[in-house]
Scaffold this motif. Structure first.
Motif, PDB file in Angstrom:
ATOM      1  N   ARG A  72     -25.430  13.285 -20.975  1.00  0.00           N
ATOM      2  CA  ARG A  72     -24.566  12.402 -21.902  1.00  0.00           C
ATOM      3  C   ARG A  72     -23.894  13.400 -23.065  1.00  0.00           C
ATOM      4  NH1 ARG A  72     -27.413  12.681 -26.476  1.00  0.00           N
ATOM      5  NH2 ARG A  72     -29.894  12.901 -26.257  1.00  0.00           N
ATOM      6  N   TRP A  73     -23.031  12.681 -23.976  1.00  0.00           N
ATOM      7  CA  TRP A  73     -22.488  13.395 -24.608  1.00  0.00           C
ATOM      8  C   TRP A  73     -23.273  14.315 -25.655  1.00  0.00           C
ATOM      9  CZ3 TRP A  73     -22.694  13.755 -30.363  1.00  0.00           C
ATOM     10  CH2 TRP A  73     -21.569  14.638 -30.815  1.00  0.00           C
ATOM     11  N   ALA A  74     -22.841  15.488 -25.795  1.00  0.00           N
ATOM     12  CA  ALA A  74     -23.814  16.602 -26.479  1.00  0.00           C
ATOM     13  C   ALA A  74     -24.949  17.166 -25.884  1.00  0.00           C
ATOM     14  CB  ALA A  74     -24.105  16.106 -27.827  1.00  0.00           C
ATOM     15  N   GLU A 108     -25.054  17.679 -21.955  1.00  0.00           N
ATOM     16  CA  GLU A 108     -24.323  17.640 -20.534  1.00  0.00           C
ATOM     17  C   GLU A 108     -24.975  18.600 -19.817  1.00  0.00           C
ATOM     18  OE1 GLU A 108     -22.746  18.247 -23.463  1.00  0.00           O
ATOM     19  OE2 GLU A 108     -20.919  16.439 -23.554  1.00  0.00           O
ATOM     20  N   GLY A 165     -17.483  12.761 -15.304  1.00  0.00           N
ATOM     21  CA  GLY A 165     -18.284  12.202 -16.774  1.00  0.00           C
ATOM     22  C   GLY A 165     -19.357  13.244 -16.740  1.00  0.00           C
TER      23      GLY A 165
END
Length: 338
Positions: free
Chosen positions: A199-201, A203, A226
């Motif tokens: 996820r964001w931060a 990955e 993504g």
């Protein structure tokens, strides 16, 4: 030459400096997968197709005079839907009458220097002296659809790339409902499945777990690249570490909806499929039209996960990245998004 064909044994053998990939044109023109792994000097590999005797749930094919052959238990090179193989399939074509039975059989082949372009798709590249490509032509006799299986061998890197081009040579429109780029059967299940999620931060977190009977899958239907799931998976042989043991890497060069499926059957044999996610996928193919799948990159390593990843890095630097900055120091980038 990295690609050879024995016309008497009807065996194709694709050799890199570290690996061998082999397949067979069997009776009735079935394309049967024989082997993928450490480099083999031998080319008498036909016996590797046998995975046991058929039973009541794996019916014998009466058109093939071999009591050990059944499409449901033998390793097929590019599995199709509804033609006797009840495992997960790589290809399904819906004909004009609505049925999805698809039965692709070998017609001919070509061995080409270099690597053909994949129109409209990002892909690796090579000069005529840097790679060699095998094109296998197959046909579904009912719909007239032809599938051209493309294999490019980068001998010096231990890399094989795969893609499929579908052409409608019939008289009526059809719909592609499954069109995977690669299908590889393994004679066992003694592997860990390694993939990346995040996820964001956070990955590219690594997940590693043993193969189980049934279907295991990682997919995306977000329509774009993504961090949630990466179009990559590795099969690490039991005991494989960062620097030792066997590892198989599979990467799809595609930023849209993808699926990577692994099915382990009741005999403990495993099949890996990689390509466009079939969820919500349906492509109308009118007569004389064609459709090309994204490229899958296959890497075999006997030097652990690290050997596999270093091969990917070196290969992509020289045969995927087209930027003028690929091999020189890049200018300073100031991160000013805040």
């Amino acid at each position: 030459m990295p690609i050879t064909y024995d016309s008497q044994k009807r065996i194709f053998k694709l050799d890199t400096k570290t690996s061998t990939y082999a397949l067979l044109v069997y009776r009735e023109n079935y394309l049967v997968h024989l082997y993928y792994g450490a480099k083999l000097p031998d080319d008498n590999l036909a016996s590797l197709m046998y995975r046991g005797r058929f039973d009541s749930l794996s019916p014998y094919n009466p058109k093939v005079e071999d009591e050990l052959f059944s499409p449901d238990i033998n390793p097929l090179e590019y599995s199709t839907n509804g033609a006797g193989d009840f495992r997960i399939s790589a290809c399904s074509v819906r004909g004009e009458n609505g049925d999805t039975v698809t039965d692709l059989r070998y017609v001919s082949h070509r061995i080409l220097p270099g690597k053909p372009k994949l129109p409209g798709l990002p892909a690796t590249f090579a000069g005529e002296d840097e790679a060699q490509t095998l094109e296998l032509e197959t046909v579904d006799s009912v719909t007239g659809v032809r599938a051209f299986l493309l294999y490019t061998v980068f001998e010096e890197y231990g890399v094989i790339t795969r893609s499929v081009r579908f052409e409608n040579r019939g008289s009526a429109p059809v719909e592609l409902e499954r069109a995977y780029s690669a299908c590889v059967d393994f004679p066992g299940m003694d592997f860990d499945m390694v993939h990346l999620y995040g996820r964001w931060a956070k990955e590219n977190s690594t997940a590693r777990h043993p193969l189980q009977h049934g279907i295991q899958s990682i997919q995306s239907k977000r329509g774009m690249t993504g961090p949630n799931h990466n179009p990559f998976v590795a099969l690490a042989r039991n005991g494989c570490t960062e620097e030792t043991g066997e590892a198989y890497g599979f990467n799809l060069i595609y930023s849209g909806n993808f699926a990577i499926d692994i099915e382990t059957d009741t005999r403990g044999c495993s099949r890996l499929l990689m390509g466009i996610n079939p969820t919500d996928f349906r492509w109308k193919l009118s007569p004389e039209e064609s459709f090309t799948t994204p490229e899958a990159v296959l890497v075999y390593s006997d030097a652990g996960m690290g050997g596999m990843s270093r091969t990917f890095h070196k290969f992509y630097l020289n045969h995927l990245m087209r930027s003028e900055w690929a091999k020189k120091k890049r200018p300073l980038l100031i991160n000013s998004w805040e």
